[in-house]
Design an enzyme around this catalytic site. Structure first.
Site, PDB file in Angstrom:
ATOM      1  N   HIS A   1       0.848  -1.192   0.000  1.00  0.00           N
ATOM      2  CA  HIS A   1       0.000   0.000   0.000  1.00  0.00           C
ATOM      3  C   HIS A   1       0.886   1.244   0.000  1.00  0.00           C
ATOM      4  O   HIS A   1       2.085   1.177   0.227  1.00  0.00           O
ATOM      5  CB  HIS A   1      -0.840   0.067   1.282  1.00  0.00           C
ATOM      6  CG  HIS A   1      -1.660  -1.132   1.593  1.00  0.00           C
ATOM      7  ND1 HIS A   1      -3.021  -1.172   1.407  1.00  0.00           N
ATOM      8  CD2 HIS A   1      -1.336  -2.338   2.136  1.00  0.00           C
ATOM      9  CE1 HIS A   1      -3.509  -2.334   1.812  1.00  0.00           C
ATOM     10  NE2 HIS A   1      -2.492  -3.063   2.261  1.00  0.00           N
TER      11      HIS A   1
ATOM     12  N   GLU B   1       2.555  -0.875   4.428  1.00  0.00           N
ATOM     13  CA  GLU B   1       2.307   0.488   3.969  1.00  0.00           C
ATOM     14  C   GLU B   1       3.633   1.198   3.753  1.00  0.00           C
ATOM     15  O   GLU B   1       4.494   1.198   4.635  1.00  0.00           O
ATOM     16  CB  GLU B   1       1.492   1.275   5.000  1.00  0.00           C
ATOM     17  CG  GLU B   1       0.093   0.757   5.244  1.00  0.00           C
ATOM     18  CD  GLU B   1      -0.947   1.362   4.309  1.00  0.00           C
ATOM     19  OE1 GLU B   1      -0.543   2.079   3.362  1.00  0.00           O
ATOM     20  OE2 GLU B   1      -2.149   1.110   4.536  1.00  0.00           O
TER      21      GLU B   1
END
Length: 202
Positions: A40, A122
């Protein structure tokens, strides 16, 4: 600069990561293993780096009055297993043995609910600018550590498991660079990367 050596312990925590335990997780179903790595990007507020707000969001302590954008985040209860900051600093929020709440409504190869069988990473970044060299180095080292601990078979972006709903890690994420860095560490790995995902060469 050589990639840092990382290790995932039996409890699912990386000894080299800074821990910020999030309450936003639950146990994986019995017999369900982590087979998918999901990449992400995130920045809070959008396009701004370096603040405490990502960790605050994942730990349910975000001051939603601190920025107008945060008002829409009030009802969210989300997390990822790891965040890699722009300088390569690694933060872990959820044990990789557990299910973090990062993927949302998602599907991979016809299999729904990707949170059940995935690990979420992330990268501090956006869809609109390149990621940093330290981020690629740490991402490869973390993928190596996770591959040694779990039966990972595939890597995907959030955009691949939730097309039309999500766009990250976006066009500036260099999949070819990530793949090359990983295979420099683990030559005999059998880890599938997105087809045709070369990303930016910036």
């Amino acid at each position: 600069m050589p990639a840092p050596l990382l290790d995932i312990a039996a409890d699912g925590w990386c000894g080299q990561a800074h821990r910020q335990p999030s309450p936003n997780f639950d146990a994986r179903a019995e017999g369900v293993a982590a087979e998918l790595l999901v990449i992400h990007n995130i920045s809070l507020p959008p396009g701004q780096f370096g603040g405490p707000f990502i960790g605050d969001l994942f730990c349910n302590r975000l001051d939603c009055d601190a920025h107008p954008y945060f008002d829409q985040l009030r009802p969210l209860r989300v997390s990822a297993h790891f965040v890699i900051q722009r300088d390569g600093s690694l933060i872990q929020f959820v044990s990789a043995n557990d299910r973090a709440w990062h993927a949302g409504v998602s599907s991979f190869n016809g299999r729904e609910r990707c949170n059940d069988f995935s690990i979420g990473i992330e990268l501090e970044g956006t869809d609109f600018e390149p990621f940093t060299e330290p981020q690629y180095e740490v991402l490869a080292a973390l993928t190596d550590a996770l591959y040694r601990r779990y039966p990972l078979a595939d890597v995907a972006g959030h955009e691949h498991i939730a097309p039309g709903r999500k766009t990250d890690p976006g066009p500036f994420f260099d999949w070819a660079r990530f793949r090359k860095n990983f295979y420099c560490l683990v030559e005999q790995a059998q880890l599938r990367f997105p087809a045709g995902g070369s990303g930016s060469q910036a």
